[in-house]
Design an enzyme around this catalytic site. Structure first.
Site, mmCIF file in Angstrom:
data_model
loop_
_atom_site.group_PDB
_atom_site.id
_atom_site.type_symbol
_atom_site.label_atom_id
_atom_site.label_comp_id
_atom_site.label_asym_id
_atom_site.label_seq_id
_atom_site.Cartn_x
_atom_site.Cartn_y
_atom_site.Cartn_z
ATOM 1 N N ARG A 43 45.556 47.716 30.411
ATOM 2 C CA ARG A 43 44.105 47.687 30.274
ATOM 3 C C ARG A 43 43.506 47.841 31.664
ATOM 4 O O ARG A 43 44.009 47.256 32.614
ATOM 5 C CB ARG A 43 43.631 46.360 29.669
ATOM 6 N N GLU A 92 35.582 37.339 55.854
ATOM 7 C CA GLU A 92 36.087 36.431 54.819
ATOM 8 C C GLU A 92 35.645 34.990 55.029
ATOM 9 O O GLU A 92 35.489 34.232 54.070
ATOM 10 C CB GLU A 92 37.617 36.511 54.749
ATOM 11 N N PHE A 117 43.977 37.424 52.957
ATOM 12 C CA PHE A 117 42.794 37.094 53.760
ATOM 13 C C PHE A 117 42.196 35.752 53.346
ATOM 14 O O PHE A 117 41.700 34.999 54.181
ATOM 15 C CB PHE A 117 41.771 38.221 53.683
ATOM 16 N N ARG A 200 45.242 43.965 39.545
ATOM 17 C CA ARG A 200 44.036 44.749 39.327
ATOM 18 C C ARG A 200 44.396 46.207 38.977
ATOM 19 O O ARG A 200 45.554 46.600 38.992
ATOM 20 C CB ARG A 200 43.096 44.665 40.526
#
Lengths: 347, 283
Positions: A43, A92, A117, A200
């Site tokens: 997906r 960050e 990070f 991701r």
């Protein structure tokens, strides 16, 4: 130069291919390469879509990133809710401080960057500005463990150890697209800070076959088997399930207990399953062998007086090589083939 | 020494407020026999202007949604802020005796969960401005007219995160953010300018996109005017008021001492310092 006084290049053996030679040369994967195998169901951007949908009923949700919206799937949320998306730039520390500020004012910020990070550069901000007061900041980070071939600068091999040590912080390592969708909703509902590892892009879909439902703080027995129990988290549950199927063909029956919530740990289920049947217990994680799920489970079992034959599948306590991801997963023993071979050897 | 029944009594001058803040800080220092009294004496005038002129707040409702937020990035200045919060009627006067003690609401380093009126947990220096940026963005998102004041030290200018936040505040046009920089030129290892040169400060903040002013932070009138100008400024820019202050201001024998980050006060000197501050007023 290494600690042994040698440059790493002295040990490397590059193999230039002769002109016209046959064969396929594996190249370093794109930094954000999908971990999906060819033909595997996937997906797209499950986190981004889940967050954008959740935002329809949760006006308190805002999204912040440090120049990595596209690479953490937050761009989907940004497109759906442009005025609730905050680009903080490649900063960050600011990202985490600002997220704390939003939480102080009653919002539920989702802050995204790469796991390296967040865990390394911004740790003090996460510790003091967010965790110390248990603020509702959800830190969602791509490239967990060994999911890029770019080398140690981008390989977050110790993030679970770092965040496990942080009081108030919940730590989640989802396995697939379905779990990411469900966990996104669950961590928004939970009070307090959460660190969630993120796969991701086109993320494999695996757990739908198991009627799976993510529950915060719960581990789930996905399959049972009398010979060995793999206690796994994150993408290693995917590998453990594949390995269990292959081992099944050799009449080796392997159970898989999926532990997506690393902290707080579901000690009760883990101890009960490890105690049952005198099986080999293997803990598998996409993380250094130091301070992750393996040591968390070992400690829990020891405290409960349960001492099965215990093995770890984890990354070594080392800065890992750069290269092609499949090569590296084989090299460090977290590919499906490596998991199969190691369980066989241990039985 | 009892607290004003009405801490908001309007006929008390800002200079008098500053004197009382100094007095309260010294009394807290005496409780512990130590503390960052030098910084507190230096910043007292800025706190007096903040709490009795600039900030919108309700002493009986420190978490009133419409309040201006005052973020103490420099956690070790807590002794100074406690003094201001006591003077403002947010913390009862008698609680001063618990400063730095077990189970006190007034720990040595400021933490939001411990103290009413303490908005953030400072102390890990260089974090406050980033948190303030988030709060200022969030307040705008809520359509709130509240403003965020961030008090930081010159030492925090050494931290890279300060400049991440400075760029961000200008980038987002945070006209609801006021940063106060206390330049007392004193860090743990010596004079701030010798630790990591940050001058020229005014053009630096201007170059970062801020509406910047630099004033004598021990001149109540000058600080008041600078805050007023900051509020009246109409540009879509964050505001910074750089305040040059003198460590130990108001207690001459301490001012004359070799100034250090953590000023040493002999046991018999607390009463002496307090007597000087008592004799100086009311202003």
């Amino acid at each position: 130069m290494s600690a042994h006084g040698k440059f790493r290049h002295e040990a490397l053996k590059p193999r230039p291919r002769a002109a016209g030679a046959p064969g396929v040369r594996l190249k370093t994967s794109a930094m954000i390469a999908s971990i999906a195998a060819e033909g595997q169901a996937t997906r797209p951007a499950p986190f981004g879509h889940a967050l954008a949908k959740l935002a329809e009923t949760r006006p308190d949700i805002v999204g912040l990133t440090a120049d990595l919206s596209k690479y953490t799937d937050l761009h989907v949320f940004a497109k759906a809710w442009p005025d609730r998306f905050y680009q903080m730039g490649m900063a960050e520390q600011l990202l985490m401080g600002a997220a704390a500020g939003f939480a102080r004012e009653g919002f539920t910020p989702f802050a995204t960057t790469y796991a390296v990070f967040a865990s390394r550069r911004a740790y003090d901000f996460i510790c003091m500005a967010i965790a110390e007061e248990s603020l509702d900041v959800k830190i969602v980070c791509a490239l967990p463990g060994l999911t890029t071939g770019y080398g140690p600068s981008h390989q977050a091999t110790e993030d679970l150890a770092i965040f496990r040590g942080l009081p108030n912080m919940a730590v989640i390592d989802p396995c697939d697209a379905l779990e990411i969708e469900q966990a996104t909703v669950a961590i928004a509902e939970r009070k307090g800070p959460v660190y969630m590892r993120l796969l991701r892009g086109n993320v494999p879909l695996v757990l739908d076959r198991y009627g799976y439902k993510f529950e915060f703080g719960k581990s789930k027995l996905l399959r049972d088997g009398p010979d060995a129990l793999v206690i796994s988290t994150g993408l290693m549950t995917m590998r453990a399930l594949e390995a269990a199927e292959r081992l099944d063909a050799d009449r080796v029956r392997v159970g898989v207990l999926h532990v997506p919530t690393i902290k707080p740990l579901d000690v009760e289920t883990i101890v009960a399953e490890a105690r049952r049947g005198g099986r080999l217990v293997v803990v598998a994680e996409n993380h250094t062998e130091v301070g992750g799920l393996g040591e968390a489970v070992a400690g829990a079992l020891l405290r409960a007086g349960v001492a099965p034959k215990f093995r770890q599948i984890a990354l070594p306590d080392a800065f890992l090589d750069a290269g092609a991801l499949p090569t590296l997963h084989d090299r460090y023993g977290i590919s499906t083939a490596a998991v199969v071979a190691r369980i066989k050897a241990w039985l | 020494m009892t607290q004003d029944k009405d801490a908001r009594r309007p006929n008390v001058s800002l200079a008098e407020r500053a004197r009382r803040i100094r007095r309260l800080a010294v009394r807290m220092g005496e409780v512990q026999g130590q503390g960052y009294v030098g910084q507190a004496l230096g910043i007292a005038d800025v706190l007096a202007v903040s709490y009795f002129h600039a900030l919108r707040h309700r002493p009986d409702d420190p978490y009133w949604e419409g309040r201006d937020r005052f973020n103490l990035s420099i956690g070790h200045y807590a002794i100074a802020l406690y003094a201001a919060l006591i003077e403002a009627g947010i913390i009862p006067d008698e609680e001063l005796e618990t400063y730095g003690g077990d189970d006190s609401r007034l720990p040595m380093s400021g933490m939001a969960a411990y103290t009413p009126g303490m908005e953030i947990t400072g102390g890990s220096l260089g974090q406050g401005l980033s948190v303030s940026v988030g709060m200022a963005l969030a307040l705008k998102r809520k359509g709130s007219g509240s403003r965020v004041f961030n008090l930081m030290s010159d030492g925090e200018l050494d931290e890279g995160s300060t400049w991440e936040a400075a760029m961000s505040a200008a980038h987002h046009g945070l006209d609801n953010l006021v940063c106060i920089v206390d330049v007392n030129n004193q860090q743990a290892d010596g004079p701030s300018t010798k630790m990591l040169g940050f001058e020229p400060l005014l053009p630096k903040w201007e170059a970062f996109g801020w509406y910047a002013q630099r004033v004598d932070g021990n001149d109540v009138g000058a600080v008041t005017e600078a805050f007023d100008r900051a509020m009246a400024h109409e540009g879509p820019r964050p505001r910074v008021v750089i305040c040059d202050t003198r460590m130990c201001k108001g207690v001459p024998f301490l001012e004359a001492r070799d100034i250090t980050h953590f000023i040493r006060v002999e046991p018999d000197e607390w009463a002496k310092a307090l007597a000087i501050l008592e004799a100086a007023g009311p202003l």
